[in-house]
Design a protein around this motif. Sequence first.
Motif, PDB file in Angstrom:
ATOM      1  N   ARG A 694       0.558  -1.745  -0.385  1.00  0.00           N
ATOM      2  CA  ARG A 694       0.307   0.097   0.306  1.00  0.00           C
ATOM      3  C   ARG A 694       0.689   1.193  -0.318  1.00  0.00           C
ATOM      4  NH1 ARG A 694      -2.724   2.847   4.558  1.00  0.00           N
ATOM      5  NH2 ARG A 694      -5.137   3.270   4.261  1.00  0.00           N
ATOM      6  N   TYR A 695       0.688   1.938  -0.942  1.00  0.00           N
ATOM      7  CA  TYR A 695       1.643   3.120  -1.312  1.00  0.00           C
ATOM      8  C   TYR A 695       0.729   4.567  -1.120  1.00  0.00           C
ATOM      9  CZ  TYR A 695       5.286   0.680  -2.540  1.00  0.00           C
ATOM     10  OH  TYR A 695       6.167  -0.675  -2.339  1.00  0.00           O
ATOM     11  N   ARG A 696       1.471   5.894  -0.915  1.00  0.00           N
ATOM     12  CA  ARG A 696       0.546   7.255  -0.360  1.00  0.00           C
ATOM     13  C   ARG A 696       1.282   8.115  -1.946  1.00  0.00           C
ATOM     14  NH1 ARG A 696      -2.023   9.557   3.308  1.00  0.00           N
ATOM     15  NH2 ARG A 696      -1.366   7.543   4.907  1.00  0.00           N
ATOM     16  N   VAL A 697       0.607   8.401  -2.897  1.00  0.00           N
ATOM     17  CA  VAL A 697       1.336   9.385  -3.324  1.00  0.00           C
ATOM     18  C   VAL A 697       0.649  10.949  -3.618  1.00  0.00           C
ATOM     19  CG1 VAL A 697       0.779  10.111  -5.922  1.00  0.00           C
ATOM     20  CG2 VAL A 697       1.499   7.721  -5.387  1.00  0.00           C
ATOM     21  N   GLU A 698       1.153  12.163  -3.652  1.00  0.00           N
ATOM     22  CA  GLU A 698       1.319  13.728  -3.076  1.00  0.00           C
ATOM     23  C   GLU A 698       1.747  14.319  -4.277  1.00  0.00           C
ATOM     24  OE1 GLU A 698       0.670  16.967  -0.258  1.00  0.00           O
ATOM     25  OE2 GLU A 698       1.834  15.225  -0.096  1.00  0.00           O
ATOM     26  N   ILE A 699       1.145  15.146  -5.502  1.00  0.00           N
ATOM     27  CA  ILE A 699       1.437  15.838  -6.425  1.00  0.00           C
ATOM     28  C   ILE A 699       1.707  17.391  -6.402  1.00  0.00           C
ATOM     29  CG2 ILE A 699       1.386  16.151  -8.798  1.00  0.00           C
ATOM     30  CD1 ILE A 699      -0.413  13.913  -9.050  1.00  0.00           C
ATOM     31  N   ILE A 700       2.676  18.562  -6.110  1.00  0.00           N
ATOM     32  CA  ILE A 700       2.787  19.706  -5.898  1.00  0.00           C
ATOM     33  C   ILE A 700       2.583  20.293  -7.372  1.00  0.00           C
ATOM     34  CG2 ILE A 700       4.222  21.381  -5.099  1.00  0.00           C
ATOM     35  CD1 ILE A 700       4.762  19.276  -3.193  1.00  0.00           C
ATOM     36  N   SER A 701       1.755  21.697  -8.135  1.00  0.00           N
ATOM     37  CA  SER A 701       1.376  22.580  -8.779  1.00  0.00           C
ATOM     38  C   SER A 701       2.287  23.457  -8.687  1.00  0.00           C
ATOM     39  CB  SER A 701      -0.030  21.660  -9.288  1.00  0.00           C
ATOM     40  OG  SER A 701       0.310  21.168  -9.063  1.00  0.00           O
ATOM     41  N   GLN A 702       3.298  24.495  -9.349  1.00  0.00           N
ATOM     42  CA  GLN A 702       3.960  25.373  -9.941  1.00  0.00           C
ATOM     43  C   GLN A 702       3.643  26.181 -10.531  1.00  0.00           C
ATOM     44  OE1 GLN A 702       7.863  24.864  -8.145  1.00  0.00           O
ATOM     45  NE2 GLN A 702       7.861  22.623  -9.329  1.00  0.00           N
ATOM     46  N   ALA A 703       3.496  27.612 -10.740  1.00  0.00           N
ATOM     47  CA  ALA A 703       2.745  28.479 -11.707  1.00  0.00           C
ATOM     48  C   ALA A 703       3.460  29.634 -10.910  1.00  0.00           C
ATOM     49  CB  ALA A 703       1.268  28.679 -11.706  1.00  0.00           C
ATOM     50  N   GLY A 704       4.304  29.964 -12.069  1.00  0.00           N
ATOM     51  CA  GLY A 704       4.948  31.177 -11.985  1.00  0.00           C
ATOM     52  C   GLY A 704       5.681  30.815 -10.360  1.00  0.00           C
ATOM     53  N   PRO A 705       5.480  32.321  -9.165  1.00  0.00           N
ATOM     54  CA  PRO A 705       5.881  32.456  -8.614  1.00  0.00           C
ATOM     55  C   PRO A 705       5.116  31.140  -6.805  1.00  0.00           C
ATOM     56  CG  PRO A 705       5.016  34.142  -8.917  1.00  0.00           C
ATOM     57  CD  PRO A 705       5.098  33.164 -10.285  1.00  0.00           C
ATOM     58  N   HIS A 706       4.115  30.988  -7.751  1.00  0.00           N
ATOM     59  CA  HIS A 706       2.375  30.457  -6.543  1.00  0.00           C
ATOM     60  C   HIS A 706       3.438  28.747  -6.899  1.00  0.00           C
ATOM     61  CE1 HIS A 706       1.236  33.808  -7.067  1.00  0.00           C
ATOM     62  NE2 HIS A 706       1.046  33.871  -7.847  1.00  0.00           N
ATOM     63  N   ARG A 707       2.513  27.569  -5.536  1.00  0.00           N
ATOM     64  CA  ARG A 707       2.914  26.105  -5.638  1.00  0.00           C
ATOM     65  C   ARG A 707       2.124  26.243  -4.354  1.00  0.00           C
ATOM     66  NH1 ARG A 707       8.583  23.626  -5.169  1.00  0.00           N
ATOM     67  NH2 ARG A 707       7.256  22.258  -3.550  1.00  0.00           N
ATOM     68  N   ILE A 708       0.747  24.699  -5.090  1.00  0.00           N
ATOM     69  CA  ILE A 708      -0.130  23.837  -4.389  1.00  0.00           C
ATOM     70  C   ILE A 708      -0.294  23.134  -4.521  1.00  0.00           C
ATOM     71  CG2 ILE A 708      -1.524  23.828  -6.288  1.00  0.00           C
ATOM     72  CD1 ILE A 708      -4.001  24.885  -4.364  1.00  0.00           C
ATOM     73  N   SER A 709      -0.182  21.954  -3.310  1.00  0.00           N
ATOM     74  CA  SER A 709      -0.940  20.282  -2.979  1.00  0.00           C
ATOM     75  C   SER A 709      -1.577  19.875  -3.649  1.00  0.00           C
ATOM     76  CB  SER A 709       0.197  20.092  -1.698  1.00  0.00           C
ATOM     77  OG  SER A 709       1.252  20.089  -1.898  1.00  0.00           O
ATOM     78  N   SER A 710      -1.906  18.566  -4.318  1.00  0.00           N
ATOM     79  CA  SER A 710      -3.292  18.541  -4.512  1.00  0.00           C
ATOM     80  C   SER A 710      -3.266  17.106  -3.710  1.00  0.00           C
ATOM     81  CB  SER A 710      -2.597  16.823  -5.910  1.00  0.00           C
ATOM     82  OG  SER A 710      -2.326  16.113  -5.416  1.00  0.00           O
ATOM     83  N   GLN A 711      -4.352  16.136  -3.063  1.00  0.00           N
ATOM     84  CA  GLN A 711      -5.376  15.843  -2.227  1.00  0.00           C
ATOM     85  C   GLN A 711      -4.807  14.769  -2.734  1.00  0.00           C
ATOM     86  OE1 GLN A 711      -9.028  15.236  -2.494  1.00  0.00           O
ATOM     87  NE2 GLN A 711      -9.663  16.943  -2.120  1.00  0.00           N
ATOM     88  N   THR A 712      -3.948  13.908  -1.191  1.00  0.00           N
ATOM     89  CA  THR A 712      -3.058  12.299  -1.142  1.00  0.00           C
ATOM     90  C   THR A 712      -4.338  11.549  -1.863  1.00  0.00           C
ATOM     91  OG1 THR A 712      -2.307  13.550   1.176  1.00  0.00           O
ATOM     92  CG2 THR A 712      -1.848  10.804  -0.013  1.00  0.00           C
ATOM     93  N   ALA A 713      -3.257  10.430  -2.917  1.00  0.00           N
ATOM     94  CA  ALA A 713      -3.629   8.811  -3.147  1.00  0.00           C
ATOM     95  C   ALA A 713      -3.215   8.811  -2.423  1.00  0.00           C
ATOM     96  CB  ALA A 713      -4.063   9.550  -4.412  1.00  0.00           C
ATOM     97  N   ILE A 714      -4.450   7.104  -2.061  1.00  0.00           N
ATOM     98  CA  ILE A 714      -3.431   5.394  -2.024  1.00  0.00           C
ATOM     99  C   ILE A 714      -4.189   4.499  -3.083  1.00  0.00           C
ATOM    100  CG2 ILE A 714      -4.290   4.063  -0.225  1.00  0.00           C
ATOM    101  CD1 ILE A 714      -2.776   6.842   1.051  1.00  0.00           C
ATOM    102  N   GLY A 715      -2.724   3.937  -3.064  1.00  0.00           N
ATOM    103  CA  GLY A 715      -2.892   2.862  -4.687  1.00  0.00           C
ATOM    104  C   GLY A 715      -2.000   1.673  -3.427  1.00  0.00           C
ATOM    105  N   TYR A 716      -2.280   0.615  -4.239  1.00  0.00           N
ATOM    106  CA  TYR A 716      -1.774  -0.560  -4.075  1.00  0.00           C
ATOM    107  C   TYR A 716      -1.417  -1.820  -5.485  1.00  0.00           C
ATOM    108  CZ  TYR A 716      -4.256  -1.717   0.185  1.00  0.00           C
ATOM    109  OH  TYR A 716      -4.994  -0.900   1.136  1.00  0.00           O
ATOM    110  N   THR A 717       0.211  -2.146  -5.144  1.00  0.00           N
ATOM    111  CA  THR A 717       0.995  -2.893  -6.619  1.00  0.00           C
ATOM    112  C   THR A 717       0.359  -4.189  -5.838  1.00  0.00           C
ATOM    113  OG1 THR A 717       2.475  -3.154  -4.913  1.00  0.00           O
ATOM    114  CG2 THR A 717       3.351  -1.381  -6.558  1.00  0.00           C
ATOM    115  N   VAL A 718       0.108  -5.057  -7.222  1.00  0.00           N
ATOM    116  CA  VAL A 718      -1.081  -6.016  -7.670  1.00  0.00           C
ATOM    117  C   VAL A 718      -0.507  -7.112  -6.758  1.00  0.00           C
ATOM    118  CG1 VAL A 718      -2.269  -7.550  -9.491  1.00  0.00           C
ATOM    119  CG2 VAL A 718      -2.438  -4.991  -9.843  1.00  0.00           C
ATOM    120  N   PRO A 719      -1.071  -8.165  -5.713  1.00  0.00           N
ATOM    121  CA  PRO A 719       0.209  -8.964  -4.931  1.00  0.00           C
ATOM    122  C   PRO A 719       0.870 -10.134  -6.244  1.00  0.00           C
ATOM    123  CG  PRO A 719      -1.863  -9.710  -5.033  1.00  0.00           C
ATOM    124  CD  PRO A 719      -2.247  -7.681  -5.550  1.00  0.00           C
ATOM    125  N   LEU A 720       1.373 -11.311  -6.152  1.00  0.00           N
ATOM    126  CA  LEU A 720       1.856 -11.987  -7.056  1.00  0.00           C
ATOM    127  C   LEU A 720       0.954 -13.364  -6.615  1.00  0.00           C
ATOM    128  CD1 LEU A 720       5.588 -12.503  -6.516  1.00  0.00           C
ATOM    129  CD2 LEU A 720       4.258 -11.445  -8.714  1.00  0.00           C
TER     130      LEU A 720
END
Length: 989
Positions: A694-720
């Motif tokens: 189980r993993y957590r992903v967050e993406i930060i956007s940049q526009a000129g001098p401005h930065r803002i983060s996205s909401q956190t998303a959770i995901g799984y890798t497929v088991p063997l």
Amino acid sequence: GTLLNVSVSDHDRSDSLLLSWDEPEGGAKGYLLALSSLGSGMLLQNGSAGPNATSFWFHGLTPGTRYEIEVTATLACMDTTSQTITAQTSPSAVHNLSLSSDGSSASLRAAWAHGHGQRDGYRLALWHSHSHTLVRNVSLLPSASTFLFDGLLAGSEYALKVSTLAGSSQASTSIHQWTAPSIPTQLRLSPGSSTSLVASWAGAAGAAWLHLELRNLLTQKISTTLSARRGLTSYTFQHLHPGTQYRLGLSATAGSHTVVGPNATAWTYPLSPGNVTLSSAEEQNSLQARWSIPGGQRDFYLVTLREGEDSIPSRNISVGGDNDHVTFHGLSPGQQYSVQVVAVAGPYRASAHSTAVWTEPQAPSGVSLSSRGSPHSLLASWEEAMGEGYLLALSLAEHPVKNSSLLRGVTSFTYEGLHPGTLYSFEVSTVAGPYTSSPRSISNWTYPLPPEQLTLSNGGHSTSLQASWRAASSGSTGYTGTLWETKSQVHVRNVTVGNDWTNVTLENLVPGRQYTLELAAVAGPYRSPVRSATDWTYPLAPAGVTLTNTRRPMGLSAFWNKAAGDVDQFHLQLYSKSHTAQRNTSVGPNTHNFTFLGLSPGTQYFLKVTVLAGPYRSSSHFATEWTYPLSLANVSVQPGRKPQELHVSWVESGGGRDHLVQLSVAESLSIIRNVSVPRGVTQLDLEGLVPGSRYRVEIISQAGPHRISSQTAIGYTVPLPPRSLSASPVSTAQVLAVCWETAPGHRDGYVLSVLEEDSSAPPRTLEAGKDSTNVTVPQLEPGTCYLVWIWAVAGPYRSLPENITSCTVPAAPTNLNLTNPGSSSELYTSWNKPPGRRDHYRITLYSLSTQSRIQVQTLSADALNCTWTHLEAGSKFAVQVTAVKGSLEASSINITQWTYPLAPVNLTLGSPTASALVVSWAVVGRGAEGFVVDASDAASSAPVGHTVLGGNARSHILRSLSPGTRYSVAVRATAGPFHASTPNLTHCT
């Protein structure tokens, strides 16, 4: 007495009878003859004949009278023999027979005088002479002397035969006569041609001959006479004079009778006049008709003058049959005429026509030439004049332009393709046949064309406009025009220039203002339609344009200053290099600021302000500014193509220049990876991860001098998936044991699916913990194969599946029965169907007598019984039924049964002593399990012995019996509960 065979005849003599007889046997000495009146018996004549005579004549008798004659023969020894007969003389024919018609055409009267003597009556036969047909056959009384035959055919010859009857004799007289002819009716005489007449009539069958006489009434001479036999109903008289009246007379003849019939008159057709012509006479508007006189006669000529193309009669003149011309005066000028000359004879006519000719025409009146406002056409019109058509001529400066010919009925003609603004001359003449009238003339101008390609252009100038055009009409004298302010309709100035001008410049105008120029060409008395052109002077560009950021709501505000002159509106164009779409807004001339809302976050925008005056624009310099960015939306984390990968995707709703993707383990929150991606990329694959984690992903956007983060998303890798999957049946028939080995990585648990073969039932689902390596599947169907699937589960995701197929042990058959149907060679096996499935049954039959397996049968999975045949009689057998599923088997219990034994054979009895009997027998096949010997007193049936022996026994001695006693003995073979006995055999001790 002796027969004389007397006979009598008259030999066609009506006053005599000849008597004949045969000489009697032995001859005669003579004959005496006596003739008496029949009825009265009065003797009229007698006579005698010699011995050799055999005939005698009686003369002077009355015709048609009956007599009695006696012949007496004198024989030898004075004997006589007599014979009496009756006879009748032939009658005499009638006298003075006549047959007359008395003028009747349908009857004849017969009359006669009676002949001498007597008669029985008369028979009259009337025959048609021509057809030899018997018409009447009449019998009359002897007193009749006339008879009327009616209903006969007119004009026909008849033959009458009158027969006088007396007994079987008759005397006939014949006569011929004609009935009077009938007069033919419906006599018609009609012309067949100019030299023939056709005569026809009806009712001519009543005449033997017809006599026709044709007379020329003009000359009163007979032209033709004709006699025709019966049946002719028409005749054509040839070679007559044309146009002449004839009279036909007709009479009918039959024998000596002649009847005068009707008469008829008719004309032959006249001949038509030849070479009819119509030509101009010496006087004006006069025409003379001429023709050549044809052969034959006519009463007169009817001359008809016909007018126009429809040949409507306008004048009729009658002239004598010898005339050959006539003149018509006072005719219409320019009119077409033709003449018809008709030769009239009685009711018949023969006509001839001339070709059409014309009288001389007059020129049209009311001639006009109108331009109707057209620069390229002139309409010529005139009043209708009598004639065949018109000649039109259009000329320009005494030079012919176009000559035309028109048919009568057209009173106008339009000349197209003329030169604008030009003076033309027009002439029109009337044409009638070979004649042409003097022309009528008139002149007029075409309208001038307006100036072409009139334009009004500012040439990029703010205070002047230039008008230009192309001269289109020849002969125009110049141009005149007016300049207006378009919106206010204020008159600015008048413009007048010569015909060699093609442009003019209008100065000292207001910037950004719309003007309209109206211009027309002048030629002669006419002005061309007005052409107009509109344009604006060029506007001046705005100054002081700025763009300012407003964060809430997301927008940018624009500001600018108005320049001098007129402005229709300001047009604002806001765009971004990162977006193809742009924002365009127009505001009124008195507005100097505007705010753009709802713009894309994190985007750099450029603004241009444009002044609009008509179609012309003048733009400011560019101003630029950024909007604030928004966080990314719809961030999604999905398994990648491999169990060690994650696929991250998002939607760029907030703009910006680039993005930073941060990955962390969900439980520890520590960042294990940072990945920078440029703007425009909306997905990323992360590799080298742990399967089933189980993993957590967050993406930060940049526009000129401005930065803002996205909401956190959770995901799984497929088991063997698990490894080394196996499944095997357990000893019980309804269980499978499933085992596997754990694969690397993490998982939340396992999911198993069990699907029954060839079944539409849904699969059974089982779950196992993440550390499990086996599971038992209960409550399955016996003898059934199952497909077992297994997945490793992590979050909502499953690994790739593993599968294996295994079968449960089948259930053994129950309620096994082995029965004897009463046969010594057959056994019947049956059982109940066990639950579950199987591939087939295997049934094994054992012989307990020989201790060996003797038969094996394989039956389908639905079988419930079988029959064993050709078995050994009197033997014991055991049977076992086995259900088979693949390599798995389940058997029933064993069950036994006997076949019926066969009765012993060759039973014999012997008495070795006075108190004993020896019993012996033989067996068929293997024999039986044992034998029983039963003995009884034959007289009283009382039993005296019952002995049970083994299966190998073949004889037995019955002892202690009474001497001299008869006993009855039977031997039974036994096998289990079954037995078979011999018949009873008796013997005496």
